[in-house]
Design a protein around this motif. Structure first.
Motif, PDB file in Angstrom:
ATOM      1  N   LEU A   1      -9.501  35.176 -40.106  1.00  0.00           N
ATOM      2  CA  LEU A   1      -9.518  34.673 -39.579  1.00  0.00           C
ATOM      3  C   LEU A   1     -10.653  34.280 -38.181  1.00  0.00           C
ATOM      4  N   GLU A   2     -11.823  32.906 -38.187  1.00  0.00           N
ATOM      5  CA  GLU A   2     -12.877  32.299 -37.868  1.00  0.00           C
ATOM      6  C   GLU A   2     -12.825  31.808 -36.221  1.00  0.00           C
ATOM      7  N   SER A   3     -12.204  32.894 -35.201  1.00  0.00           N
ATOM      8  CA  SER A   3     -12.227  32.389 -34.363  1.00  0.00           C
ATOM      9  C   SER A   3     -13.660  32.052 -33.001  1.00  0.00           C
ATOM     10  N   LEU A   4     -13.713  31.206 -33.434  1.00  0.00           N
ATOM     11  CA  LEU A   4     -15.526  31.202 -33.433  1.00  0.00           C
ATOM     12  C   LEU A   4     -15.167  30.298 -31.679  1.00  0.00           C
ATOM     13  N   GLY A   5     -16.215  31.150 -30.593  1.00  0.00           N
ATOM     14  CA  GLY A   5     -15.384  30.349 -29.240  1.00  0.00           C
ATOM     15  C   GLY A   5     -13.729  30.930 -29.169  1.00  0.00           C
ATOM     16  N   SER A   6     -13.447  31.373 -28.926  1.00  0.00           N
ATOM     17  CA  SER A   6     -12.639  31.392 -28.677  1.00  0.00           C
ATOM     18  C   SER A   6     -11.756  32.820 -27.466  1.00  0.00           C
TER      19      SER A   6
ATOM     20  N   VAL B   1      -9.113  35.627 -25.930  1.00  0.00           N
ATOM     21  CA  VAL B   1      -8.527  36.169 -26.641  1.00  0.00           C
ATOM     22  C   VAL B   1      -7.080  36.396 -27.006  1.00  0.00           C
ATOM     23  N   GLU B   2      -6.778  35.404 -26.325  1.00  0.00           N
ATOM     24  CA  GLU B   2      -5.134  34.781 -25.915  1.00  0.00           C
ATOM     25  C   GLU B   2      -4.904  33.677 -28.096  1.00  0.00           C
ATOM     26  N   THR B   3      -6.173  33.342 -27.914  1.00  0.00           N
ATOM     27  CA  THR B   3      -6.212  32.538 -28.940  1.00  0.00           C
ATOM     28  C   THR B   3      -5.753  33.367 -30.420  1.00  0.00           C
ATOM     29  N   VAL B   4      -6.535  34.372 -30.459  1.00  0.00           N
ATOM     30  CA  VAL B   4      -7.455  35.535 -31.362  1.00  0.00           C
ATOM     31  C   VAL B   4      -6.513  36.283 -31.347  1.00  0.00           C
TER      32      VAL B   4
END
Length: 312
Positions: free
Chosen positions: A152-157, A159-162
């Motif tokens: 899961l590559e959550s670049l610049g996201s 906490v809620e989105t991750v």
């Protein structure tokens, strides 16, 4: 598809797992044209032979884990740029290409395929339920095509989105690695959850709070490993220590070198394979059991890391 037990045993072995390096910027190095909207995903349709070559080169360099070229093929980005009809076929193709190159290798049984599920595109403009559905749809396509794990590559996201990414993927029957970007605060030196592509050449910097708090909050939801992704190399060792102290499971790191100027990568802040090898050894000593590279980090860097860290 490799068994979850085999991957788990490799994660807890004496030698670290070697993740591949950049996919998008390596495609660019080899001549693939980057797209202003869907970046490196366009290569799946226009030059799949180069995607094959990138995976093959990383396998030959000693990578244990190769990543599908699906980072920019998210439902959000493809709809945004008028390519929604190709969302399913491009993601399936990304997984198939990686699988075909793995299966051609003499050490196929020891190579794992990571399906990249990312936040590339306009996810911040979507409500949380829509984000979750979009993450789920990409993850299902990749798992149905036989990837061994999801990254899961959550670049610049946020906490809620991750957390939404984890909720969307945790029941699909494969391990889930959670990748977070981080930044060192320029005033007090603290390692924070956020994004900074290049400490020397880019002014883009966002900070969302302490990295340790973010890791604890996010990994309480689920996930089988936490990794630092796409962050400046100089913060990596400290980031690994922070993640190790905040999370009891496997920890990894794959920093970048340079920064993005749409649609191409700016190859600055480059580092020699030898220096990158020595840095990676320090990350392992700090607690990393997975090491690789993100944008700007290429095949020769991974070759040097694999040769050094997999030696008897």
């Amino acid at each position: 598809m490799a068994s979850n037990a085999l991957l788990d045993s490799r994660l807890h072995a004496d030698k670290p797992l070697i993740l591949d390096g950049a996919i998008g910027t390596e495609l660019e190095r080899l001549g693939a044209q980057m797209d202003d909207g869907v970046w490196c995903a366009r290569a799946l349709a226009e030059c799949p032979h180069i995607v094959h070559r990138v995976h093959r080169r990383y396998i030959e360099a000693g990578a244990d884990v190769i990543t599908t070229n699906s980072f920019a093929a998210t439902r959000a980005s493809m709809i945004q740029h008028g390519l929604g009809e190709h969302f399913q076929s491009w993601n399936r193709l990304a997984a198939r290409i990686a699988r075909e190159e793995r299966d051609r290798s003499a050490r196929a049984e020891n190579i794992f395929i990571a399906g990249s599920v990312s936040t590339y595109g306009s996810f911040s403009k979507l409500d949380i339920d829509t984000r979750t559905r979009y993450f789920r749809s990409q993850a299902e396509l990749l798992t149905n095509e036989g990837v061994d794990l999801l990254i899961l590559e959550s670049l610049g996201s946020t906490v809620e989105t991750v957390k939404a990414m984890i909720h969307a993927t945790s029941d699909l029957g494969v391990p889930v690695w959670v990748s977070l970007s981080c930044v060192r605060n320029r005033d007090d030196g603290a390692v924070n959850f956020g994004i900074e592509e290049s400490g020397q050449s880019s002014d883009v910097i966002e900070e969302y709070g302490p990295l340790d708090s973010a890791v604890k909050d996010i990994m309480a939801v689920g996930g089988d490993a936490v990794l630092m992704m796409h962050s400046v190399r100089d913060v990596t060792e400290d980031a690994v220590k922070v993640m190790r102290d905040a999370y009891a499971g496997p920890v990894g790191a794959y920093p970048n070198a340079g920064y993005w100027t749409r649609p191409n990568w700016t190859f600055v802040d480059q580092v020699t394979p030898e220096t990158y090898r020595d840095d990676a050894a320090a990350w392992v000593r700090a607690g990393a059991s997975i090491v690789g590279g993100c944008c700007g980090v290429g095949v020769e860097h991974i070759r040097a890391v694999a040769k050094a860290l997999k030696s008897p």
